[in-house]
Design a protein around this motif. Structure first.
Motif, short mmCIF file in Angstrom:
data_model
loop_
_atom_site.label_atom_id
_atom_site.label_comp_id
_atom_site.label_asym_id
_atom_site.label_seq_id
_atom_site.Cartn_x
_atom_site.Cartn_y
_atom_site.Cartn_z
N PRO B 16 -115.81 56.57 -53.50
CA PRO B 16 -116.71 56.85 -54.63
C PRO B 16 -117.13 58.31 -54.68
CG PRO B 16 -117.80 55.49 -52.99
CD PRO B 16 -116.35 55.51 -52.64
N ILE B 17 -117.17 58.96 -53.52
CA ILE B 17 -117.61 60.37 -53.52
C ILE B 17 -116.58 61.24 -54.23
CG2 ILE B 17 -117.98 62.34 -52.01
CD1 ILE B 17 -119.34 60.33 -50.11
N PHE B 20 -116.93 60.46 -58.01
CA PHE B 20 -118.08 61.06 -58.70
C PHE B 20 -117.98 62.58 -58.74
CE2 PHE B 20 -120.36 57.01 -58.00
CZ PHE B 20 -120.76 56.82 -59.30
N GLY B 21 -117.47 63.17 -57.65
CA GLY B 21 -117.30 64.62 -57.64
C GLY B 21 -116.36 65.05 -58.77
N ILE B 24 -118.12 64.83 -62.10
CA ILE B 24 -119.00 65.98 -62.37
C ILE B 24 -118.17 67.14 -62.93
CG2 ILE B 24 -120.51 67.70 -61.32
CD1 ILE B 24 -121.31 65.55 -59.28
N THR B 25 -117.03 67.38 -62.29
CA THR B 25 -116.16 68.47 -62.78
C THR B 25 -115.73 68.21 -64.21
OG1 THR B 25 -115.27 68.31 -60.55
CG2 THR B 25 -114.33 69.97 -61.98
N MET B 306 -110.70 72.47 -58.25
CA MET B 306 -111.94 71.84 -57.82
C MET B 306 -111.63 70.50 -57.16
SD MET B 306 -115.03 72.51 -57.54
CE MET B 306 -116.16 73.35 -58.60
N ILE B 310 -112.49 69.24 -53.44
CA ILE B 310 -113.20 68.00 -53.11
C ILE B 310 -112.42 67.24 -52.04
CG2 ILE B 310 -113.94 65.77 -54.02
CD1 ILE B 310 -114.35 67.13 -56.71
#
Lengths: 487, 338
Positions: B16-17, B20-21, B24-25, B306, B310
């Motif tokens: 999930p991290i 979600f990261g 956001i991008t 990005m 991540i």
């Protein structure tokens, strides 16, 4: 009065009972405000009131105009520590006599006098703050003793923490009194040098001549080897004194630095209020409710932390660069927002541990079974314990934000171009580091090192004061906080 | 719960991290005020080119479809192409060219503090409250407060003028290297090449590792001070174990445990910090590529980079958990064991 009265009385009643010490404090504060009243009014009037006035309905606009007139009048009142009272701008006649400066002192002496007075004034405020805390503690507080007394006592004996406090105090005074501290103003020297002029004594014509500041700046550039150079504590050929020397463009470096301190401090404090507020709310909520709330915030904060902070801020400030938001306070507001939005996970991780600890205490259980509302329990029984830890990491993070902002403006991002920011001075002086114009890059950098060390020292001091047992840093928050995303 | 199921749970939480990261991008890139297609075209404003760029970026689709496509492309590691910085080149190819320099820089900026900062900290911890302890501690505090970009500027200036300043020329010292160019990373197994590449990266790595060096020193010092007074150390001393052996077997090994998250945390910080250091030293690495892509509005490239960052940071986190699981047997037993 009886003891029982004392227990139930509100602060207002206690003040009414024994007004003398409070009135004494108030009198001193009134005097301190009075001598600087013009500067205060000036600050209030410099806010963008035009926008507010235009938004008002018609019949109020007349009233607003009257108030604005009064405000402008007040702003014009003489203040003790202003440039016009102790002036350091003037010119020297061939006889050696100074014209235009305060009591005929040399500009350097006049400037030093003003700086000394301003710092003395700031120090008096610090003493008054301490004194009013003592008055409150001894006369008006419910409890004779509170845990915070021990913390204050420990901090007072913590020389490293006091050293940090002294540096931060000097930095805050520099930022708050920036317009009065510089040997000249941002307006006259940096923003609109061709709208202002100065007088100087010309040897060619043998008389006093007038010249645009912009033209004078052209003659006071610092461009290293072989070129011209105006170093620290030197005069340029128009008898202007430069405590930190000049920039390659001939503008005054100290004025630039003082104004830059203001920008840095604003961004640091604003982003911390945002990040710290979010961190505390989330920490209390996760510690109180645990379970799914905790997991959700863990994932949210980990996701934000998985993005390199400096790169996200760089990207977001580029994406937002064309919008109205980017023009607020010359881009400072956007940076504050971005540092706040990307910074809360670090702070939250730092206070989550203490919040979880306190949530296990029996008094929380008691409050729950007693039927107290969760928000009240969190505010009254958990918050006081968490706030101290927040202060530690806030102090460390502030240093990091200052470095981060300077790093971004070094790359030419973030704060819009003519506005002073420390990183921009480092960037301007980059080609001249190993030349006689070394001051342009070196002095801002050294100032950053000192300020960041000060914030770190203050953080250490608060930690030792709050929690004398824990002198080991086991978490990684410390260092990531102080590094400003690696800038 | 066993150590390994704890580890598995940590790895599972990474999914999930990453998700979600990436989201956001996506929000920043596609829902922000900048139109990626218009940014790619630039000021020229050719309508035809604009529509074709729009179509090939998929911007004419509804937003939710864009989001699904965006996620699908990245999660299947289809990073697409650069549009401005290096027009038409696949992002993977760019990463292949730029990443080795950043990895070389990052590797040394983790290793140098380890081999300089830690021994200094341990030394200070073994000799507390002596002059050398104070010098080392204060030096560490100041060293870590220095902004990297500023330190880099000073290093570049001093090294390029080392001839005039110290009467010794850094550039031709031992091996011929330049100061503000990317290091040569070909055929590193030849000792000469290896040393040349090391020397070329040394100043930049020292700068990028400066904060870590100060930290590791401080933490190494406190860790040694703590473990020195533990019961097992006293027991060993009472048994008559020689002092040197106590230091190596009992003090250092236990002092290393709190350092694991510090070191991995720093490895992550280097990603962000490398932008400034790479710019000053002109090392064309990933940080510099990201910066160039950002200021040139190459948003497709920015998005892919990005995502790559991540993945890297999540990877570092997994390594950290793995190390923890291996080193510290108490991990994973919840509150009771630790």
């Amino acid at each position: 009065m009886s003891v029982v009265d004392d227990e139930d009385a509100t602060l207002r009643e206690r003040l009414a009972d024994e007004p003398v010490p409070a009135l004494r404090v108030l009198a001193v504060v009134a005097v301190l405000v009075a001598v600087e009243f013009g500067a205060l009014a000036n600050l209030v009037m410099s806010l963008p009131w035009d926008a507010v006035g235009a938004a008002l309905p018609g019949f109020l606009q007349g009233a607003a105009a009257t108030i604005a007139g009064v405000g402008d009048g007040l702003a014009g009142l003489p203040t003790l520590l202003s440039r016009s009272v102790i002036d350091n701008a003037g010119y020297q006649l061939p006889s050696g006599e100074w014209v235009g400066t305060f009591m005929g002192l040399s500009p350097a002496a006049a400037w030093l006098l003003r700086v000394a007075l301003i710092y003395a004034y700031g120090f008096v405020w610090l003493l008054v703050g301490w004194w009013s805390y003592l008055v409150y503690r001894d006369n008006y507080r419910h409890a004779d003793w509170a845990p915070v007394d021990d913390m204050v006592g420990r901090f007072r004996n913590h020389s490293w923490g006091l050293f940090g406090l002294a540096i931060i105090f000097a930095f805050v005074v520099l930022a708050v009194f920036a317009p009065a501290l510089g040997p000249t103003t941002v307006d006259a020297n940096i923003a609109d040098p061709y709208l202002h002029s100065i007088e100087y004594y010309s040897e060619e014509t043998g008389g006093v001549e007038e010249i645009y500041v912009g033209d004078a700046n052209g003659e006071s550039q610092s461009r290293g080897q072989g070129g011209e150079n105006v170093g620290p504590m030197q005069y340029d050929q128009y008898d202007r004194f430069h405590p930190f020397g000049t920039l390659p463009s001939g503008k005054d470096l100290f004025t630039f630095m003082a104004a830059g301190a203001r920008v840095s401090l604003f961004i640091g404090v604003a982003s911390l209020v945002l990040a710290g507020g979010a961190a505390v709310v989330f920490a209390l909520a996760t510690a109180y409710y645990k379970g799914l709330v905790d997991l959700g915030i863990v994932i949210a904060s980990d996701s934000i932390q998985a993005l390199p902070q400096l790169l996200v801020i760089m990207l977001a400030s580029f994406v937002l660069s064309g919008t109205w938001l980017a023009n607020l306070y010359n881009g400072g507001v956007v940076l504050a927002l971005l540092f706040g939005l990307t910074g809360w996970p670090g702070l939250w991780r730092a206070v989550r541990g203490p919040a979880l600890q306190v949530s296990e205490r029996e008094w929380i259980d008691a409050a729950k079974s007693f039927g107290q509302r969760p928000s009240v329990t969190m505010r009254k029984h958990m918050l006081p314990y968490v706030v101290g830890y927040l202060l530690i990491y806030a102090s460390l993070t502030l240093g990091g934000v200052i470095i981060g902002v300077a790093g971004l403006s070094f790359l030419g991002l973030g704060i819009n171009a003519p506005t002073p920011e420390w990183g921009r001075a480092v960037s301007a002086g980059q080609p001249y580091v190993a030349t006689p114009s070394w001051h342009i890059s070196l002095l801002p950098g050294i100032l950053i090192v000192i300020v960041v060390t000060g914030f770190n020292a203050l953080g250490d001091g608060i930690r030792d004061a709050i929690d004398p047992q824990s002198d080991v840093e086991t978490g990684q928050q410390d260092q990531t906080a102080a590094a400003g995303g690696g800038a | 719960m066993s150590r390994w199921s704890y580890f598995a749970r940590r790895v599972l939480l990474m999914i999930p991290i990453v998700f979600f990261g990436t989201t956001i991008t996506f929000v920043i890139l596609r829902m922000g005020p900048i139109d990626p297609a218009a940014a790619v075209i630039g000021a020229s404003g050719d309508t035809e080119a604009y529509t074709s760029v729009r179509r090939s970026l998929g911007l004419d689709q509804p937003l939710w479809l864009q989001y699904v496509d965006y996620l699908r492309d990245l999660f299947t590691l289809q990073f697409g192409y650069s549009w401005v910085v290096n027009r038409g080149r696949p992002v993977w190819e760019l990463i292949g060219v730029y990443a080795p320099r950043t990895i070389w820089l990052g590797f040394w900026s983790v290793m140098l503090p380890l081999f300089v900062g830690l021994p200094l900290g341990f030394y200070a911890g073994l000799n507390p409250n002596t002059l050398s302890d104070y010098v080392a501690s204060f030096g560490g505090i100041v060293w870590r407060a220095m902004p990297n970009f500023w330190l880099a500027v000073i290093f570049v200036a001093v090294l390029t003028q080392s001839e005039q300043l110290f009467g010794f020329q850094w550039e031709s010292w031992l091996v011929e290297t330049n100061i503000v160019t990317p290091p040569e990373l070909q055929r590193l197994w030849v000792p000469e090449n290896f040393f040349g590449a090391f020397k070329a990266i040394l100043p930049a790595a020292l700068v990028l590792g400066s904060a870590s060096m100060g930290n590791e020193m401080r933490i190494g010092r406190t860790a040694v001070l703590e473990t020195k007074n533990e019961n097992y150390v006293e027991t060993a001393r009472a048994k008559g174990v020689p002092g040197r052996k106590i230091v190596y077997k009992h003090v250092f090994r236990n002092a290393l445990i709190p350092l694991v998250p510090i070191i991995t945390g720093e490895a992550f910080l280097l990603l962000g910090g490398s932008v400034l250091v790479e710019t000053v030293f002109s090392i064309n690495g990933l940080g510099y590529l990201f910066y160039a892509a950002t200021i040139n509005a190459d948003l497709p490239l920015v998005g892919s980079l990005m995502f790559f960052f991540i993945l890297l940071s999540v990877g570092i986190n997994i390594v950290q958990d793995l190390l923890y699981t291996l080193i510290d047997p108490r991990v994973g037993y919840g509150g009771e064991g630790a």
